[in-house]
Design a protein around this motif. Structure first.
Motif, PDB file in Angstrom:
ATOM      1  N   PRO A  54       0.821  -1.212   0.000  1.00  0.00           N
ATOM      2  CA  PRO A  54       0.000   0.000   0.000  1.00  0.00           C
ATOM      3  C   PRO A  54       0.859   1.268   0.000  1.00  0.00           C
ATOM      4  N   TYR A  55       0.395   2.271  -0.743  1.00  0.00           N
ATOM      5  CA  TYR A  55       1.057   3.578  -0.832  1.00  0.00           C
ATOM      6  C   TYR A  55      -0.064   4.608  -0.814  1.00  0.00           C
ATOM      7  N   LEU A  56      -0.123   5.409   0.226  1.00  0.00           N
ATOM      8  CA  LEU A  56      -1.270   6.271   0.516  1.00  0.00           C
ATOM      9  C   LEU A  56      -0.905   7.745   0.587  1.00  0.00           C
ATOM     10  N   VAL A  57      -1.895   8.598   0.367  1.00  0.00           N
ATOM     11  CA  VAL A  57      -1.758  10.026   0.646  1.00  0.00           C
ATOM     12  C   VAL A  57      -2.916  10.454   1.533  1.00  0.00           C
ATOM     13  N   ALA A  58      -2.681  11.533   2.274  1.00  0.00           N
ATOM     14  CA  ALA A  58      -3.721  12.181   3.072  1.00  0.00           C
ATOM     15  C   ALA A  58      -3.979  13.548   2.458  1.00  0.00           C
ATOM     16  N   GLU A  59      -5.244  13.886   2.330  1.00  0.00           N
ATOM     17  CA  GLU A  59      -5.634  15.193   1.794  1.00  0.00           C
ATOM     18  C   GLU A  59      -6.450  15.954   2.818  1.00  0.00           C
ATOM     19  N   ILE A  60      -6.202  17.244   2.907  1.00  0.00           N
ATOM     20  CA  ILE A  60      -7.036  18.155   3.687  1.00  0.00           C
ATOM     21  C   ILE A  60      -7.369  19.320   2.770  1.00  0.00           C
ATOM     22  N   ASP A  61      -8.647  19.526   2.547  1.00  0.00           N
ATOM     23  CA  ASP A  61      -9.105  20.598   1.653  1.00  0.00           C
ATOM     24  C   ASP A  61      -8.418  20.556   0.298  1.00  0.00           C
ATOM     25  N   GLY A  62      -8.263  19.356  -0.253  1.00  0.00           N
ATOM     26  CA  GLY A  62      -7.684  19.196  -1.578  1.00  0.00           C
ATOM     27  C   GLY A  62      -6.175  19.326  -1.651  1.00  0.00           C
ATOM     28  N   VAL A  63      -5.515  19.492  -0.505  1.00  0.00           N
ATOM     29  CA  VAL A  63      -4.057  19.630  -0.451  1.00  0.00           C
ATOM     30  C   VAL A  63      -3.458  18.351   0.128  1.00  0.00           C
ATOM     31  N   ILE A  64      -2.408  17.827  -0.502  1.00  0.00           N
ATOM     32  CA  ILE A  64      -1.736  16.637   0.032  1.00  0.00           C
ATOM     33  C   ILE A  64      -1.030  17.039   1.325  1.00  0.00           C
ATOM     34  N   LEU A 102      -3.037   8.304   8.519  1.00  0.00           N
ATOM     35  CA  LEU A 102      -2.265   7.523   7.549  1.00  0.00           C
ATOM     36  C   LEU A 102      -1.849   6.174   8.119  1.00  0.00           C
ATOM     37  N   LEU A 103      -1.334   6.175   9.350  1.00  0.00           N
ATOM     38  CA  LEU A 103      -0.871   4.921   9.947  1.00  0.00           C
ATOM     39  C   LEU A 103      -2.030   3.951  10.155  1.00  0.00           C
ATOM     40  N   GLY A 104      -3.180   4.451  10.616  1.00  0.00           N
ATOM     41  CA  GLY A 104      -4.342   3.581  10.809  1.00  0.00           C
ATOM     42  C   GLY A 104      -4.777   2.901   9.524  1.00  0.00           C
ATOM     43  N   ARG A 105      -4.834   3.656   8.452  1.00  0.00           N
ATOM     44  CA  ARG A 105      -5.232   3.087   7.160  1.00  0.00           C
ATOM     45  C   ARG A 105      -4.151   2.153   6.621  1.00  0.00           C
ATOM     46  N   LEU A 106      -2.876   2.521   6.820  1.00  0.00           N
ATOM     47  CA  LEU A 106      -1.778   1.681   6.355  1.00  0.00           C
ATOM     48  C   LEU A 106      -1.815   0.316   7.041  1.00  0.00           C
ATOM     49  N   ILE A 107      -2.063   0.311   8.341  1.00  0.00           N
ATOM     50  CA  ILE A 107      -2.186  -0.945   9.088  1.00  0.00           C
ATOM     51  C   ILE A 107      -3.333  -1.772   8.523  1.00  0.00           C
TER      52      ILE A 107
END
Length: 184
Positions: A54-64, A102-107
């Motif tokens: 898995p390789y994830l990003v987090a977005e807040i208001d459309g910003v990585i 991010l860590l929760g979803r990665l797990i």
């Protein structure tokens, strides 16, 4: 606002490269000394995705706001069920729950993929926020490798933390033991 977590796409790599560039130039989370360019970051991401990590990003208001991935803990076949996590958060996005999300979803994604152990190799024993983040997610400290890296004119430790995924080591992995074709 809580960050939205999703799989990273090639379009995210400009932001991912900038986040990692800052981490390499100004921090001790990575022991790289020169930040890789966007093409190298794209190559690294694609290699992980192609291998099923898995390789994830987090977005807040459309910003990585940050990114995270799991990769092989070690290359030898018997390590196939263990992954190492990496999490990087944009400096202006610290203390907004990005790392925890991010860590929760990665797990969760690593468990769904059948991995059994997650290892955190935290650069610098003074990285209290990263150590606390991992501890809150169920990791335990399994050791410290002292003075193993040299960056910014000083010796740095690596803190090792570990967390079981799914059933962990309580039963064999799905598909049984990994065997090389010539050793079956």
């Amino acid at each position: 606002m809580s960050p939205a977590i999703r799989a990273a796409t090639p379009a995210d790599l400009v932001a991912v490269t900038a986040i990692y560039d800052h981490a390499v130039r100004h921090g001790t989370a990575s022991f790289e000394l020169a930040p890789p360019d966007a093409s190298e970051m794209a190559r690294r991401r694609q290699a992980l995705v192609d291998a099923g990590y898995p390789y994830l990003v987090a977005e807040i208001d459309g910003v990585i706001a940050g990114y995270a991935y799991a990769g092989p803990y070690r290359a030898r076949p018997a390590y196939r069920w263990s992954v190492e996590d990496s999490i990087y958060v944009a400096p202006r996005m610290h203390r907004r729950g990005v790392g925890a999300a991010l860590l929760g979803r990665l797990i969760a994604d690593a468990e769904q993929s059948g991995f059994r152990q997650m290892i955190a190799v935290i650069g610098d024993s003074s990285q209290a926020p990263s150590i606390a983040l991992h501890r809150a997610a169920g990791f335990r400290t399994i050791g410290t490798i002292e003075n193993v890296g040299f960056k910014f004119g000083r010796w740095l430790d690596s803190v090792l933390m570990q967390r079981a995924l799914g059933p962990g080591a309580t039963k064999p992995p799905e598909g049984g033991e990994y065997r090389m074709a010539n050793n079956e």
